[in-house]
Design a protein around this motif. Structure first.
Motif, PDB file in Angstrom:
ATOM      1  N   THR A 224      34.513  45.413  47.874  1.00 34.28           N
ATOM      2  CA  THR A 224      35.746  44.339  48.114  1.00 34.28           C
ATOM      3  C   THR A 224      36.602  44.686  46.856  1.00 34.28           C
ATOM      4  O   THR A 224      36.388  45.088  45.812  1.00 34.28           O
ATOM      5  CB  THR A 224      35.116  43.122  47.687  1.00 34.28           C
TER       6      THR A 224
ATOM      7  N   CYS B  24      39.712  43.359  44.940  1.00 30.11           N
ATOM      8  CA  CYS B  24      40.179  42.324  44.265  1.00 30.11           C
ATOM      9  C   CYS B  24      41.689  42.480  43.959  1.00 30.11           C
ATOM     10  O   CYS B  24      41.726  43.412  42.967  1.00 30.11           O
ATOM     11  CB  CYS B  24      39.390  41.890  43.142  1.00 30.11           C
TER      12      CYS B  24
ATOM     13  N   ILE C 263      39.646  38.854  36.069  1.00 32.12           N
ATOM     14  CA  ILE C 263      38.621  38.180  36.969  1.00 32.12           C
ATOM     15  C   ILE C 263      37.690  37.471  36.489  1.00 32.12           C
ATOM     16  O   ILE C 263      37.188  38.018  35.275  1.00 32.12           O
ATOM     17  CB  ILE C 263      37.963  39.364  37.935  1.00 32.12           C
TER      18      ILE C 263
ATOM     19  N   LEU D 167      33.811  34.716  41.573  1.00 33.85           N
ATOM     20  CA  LEU D 167      33.843  35.393  42.864  1.00 33.85           C
ATOM     21  C   LEU D 167      32.392  35.362  43.348  1.00 33.85           C
ATOM     22  O   LEU D 167      31.966  35.506  44.272  1.00 33.85           O
ATOM     23  CB  LEU D 167      34.049  36.956  42.350  1.00 33.85           C
TER      24      LEU D 167
ATOM     25  N   ILE E 262      40.090  40.535  48.580  1.00 35.45           N
ATOM     26  CA  ILE E 262      40.384  39.187  48.315  1.00 35.45           C
ATOM     27  C   ILE E 262      41.465  39.003  47.455  1.00 35.45           C
ATOM     28  O   ILE E 262      41.734  39.982  46.517  1.00 35.45           O
ATOM     29  CB  ILE E 262      39.137  38.578  47.885  1.00 35.45           C
ATOM     30  N   TRP E 263      42.455  38.409  47.515  1.00 35.40           N
ATOM     31  CA  TRP E 263      43.387  38.099  46.757  1.00 35.40           C
ATOM     32  C   TRP E 263      43.789  36.874  46.015  1.00 35.40           C
ATOM     33  O   TRP E 263      43.400  35.876  46.625  1.00 35.40           O
ATOM     34  CB  TRP E 263      44.850  38.755  47.364  1.00 35.40           C
ATOM     35  N   ASP E 264      44.420  36.747  44.936  1.00 37.21           N
ATOM     36  CA  ASP E 264      44.385  35.664  44.145  1.00 37.21           C
ATOM     37  C   ASP E 264      45.658  35.214  44.592  1.00 37.21           C
ATOM     38  O   ASP E 264      46.738  35.388  44.791  1.00 37.21           O
ATOM     39  CB  ASP E 264      44.602  36.011  42.575  1.00 37.21           C
TER      40      ASP E 264
ATOM     41  N   SER F 210      40.767  34.239  39.280  1.00 40.50           N
ATOM     42  CA  SER F 210      41.198  35.009  37.932  1.00 40.50           C
ATOM     43  C   SER F 210      41.837  34.033  37.135  1.00 40.50           C
ATOM     44  O   SER F 210      42.271  33.012  37.264  1.00 40.50           O
ATOM     45  CB  SER F 210      42.170  35.962  38.340  1.00 40.50           C
TER      46      SER F 210
END
Length: 174
Positions: free
Chosen positions: A57, A59, A67, A72, A112-114, A154
């Motif tokens: 994945t 990130c 992170i 997560l 997956i994005w913040d 994060s």
């Protein structure tokens, strides 16, 4: 080198316009933001993690952040760990070592994005070398992240170096 071929083809396929920003050679996302003279909140870095089953994945988070691995792990209900450099080189073959574009889908990776990245007008990402960044407008970035998992995983890190920026070399992804 400029833009990695995989990234360029991906952006063309998605019909996303972008501009390229050239900067002095440097390694590390924090240093890149400094030499490119952009806010480190606007530079999205890609950090590749994998779980115990070797499911990868990517990130995507602001470069000023670290992170929160525990978060997560809870999101995925898995134990996530940082991918080794040799594996990165195999996955991102057309990129310079350590210059990971924050576009995992281009490389067949889950992403997956913040959600903190929603707070900026323009987003910069590595182009695949250590001298160029891709500049995307917020709506284009969101389009590329459509149907990708989004969460808050994060937190901002403190940088305490007192060296002049041309001598700083910090790259702590986790």
């Amino acid at each position: 080198m400029g833009v990695a071929a995989t990234v360029e083809n991906y952006l063309k396929t998605k019909q996303v316009e972008f501009t390229l920003l050239e900067h002095e050679y440097c390694e590390g996302s924090y240093n890149t933001a400094r030499v490119a003279n952009i806010d480190d909140h606007c530079l999205a870095k890609g950090v590749l993690l994998r779980d115990e089953d070797f499911h990868y994945t990517l990130c995507v988070l602001p470069t000023r952040n670290k992170i929160l691995r525990h978060t997560l792990n809870q999101i995925f209900d898995r134990h996530m760990e940082l991918v080794e450099e040799e594996e990165l080189n195999e996955i991102f073959r057309d990129c310079a070592e350590g210059a990971i574009p924050a576009l995992g889908e281009a490389y067949g990776l889950d992403v997956i994005w913040d959600e903190e990245l929603l707070g900026v007008e323009e987003i910069y990402i590595e182009a695949g070398d250590h001298r160029h960044l891709i500049r995307l407008k917020q709506p284009d970035f969101v389009q590329l992240m459509e149907n990708k998992l989004r969460d808050h995983f994060s937190a901002e890190r403190n940088h305490h170096s007192k060296l002049p920026k041309k001598y700083i070399r910090q790259e702590y992804e986790l």
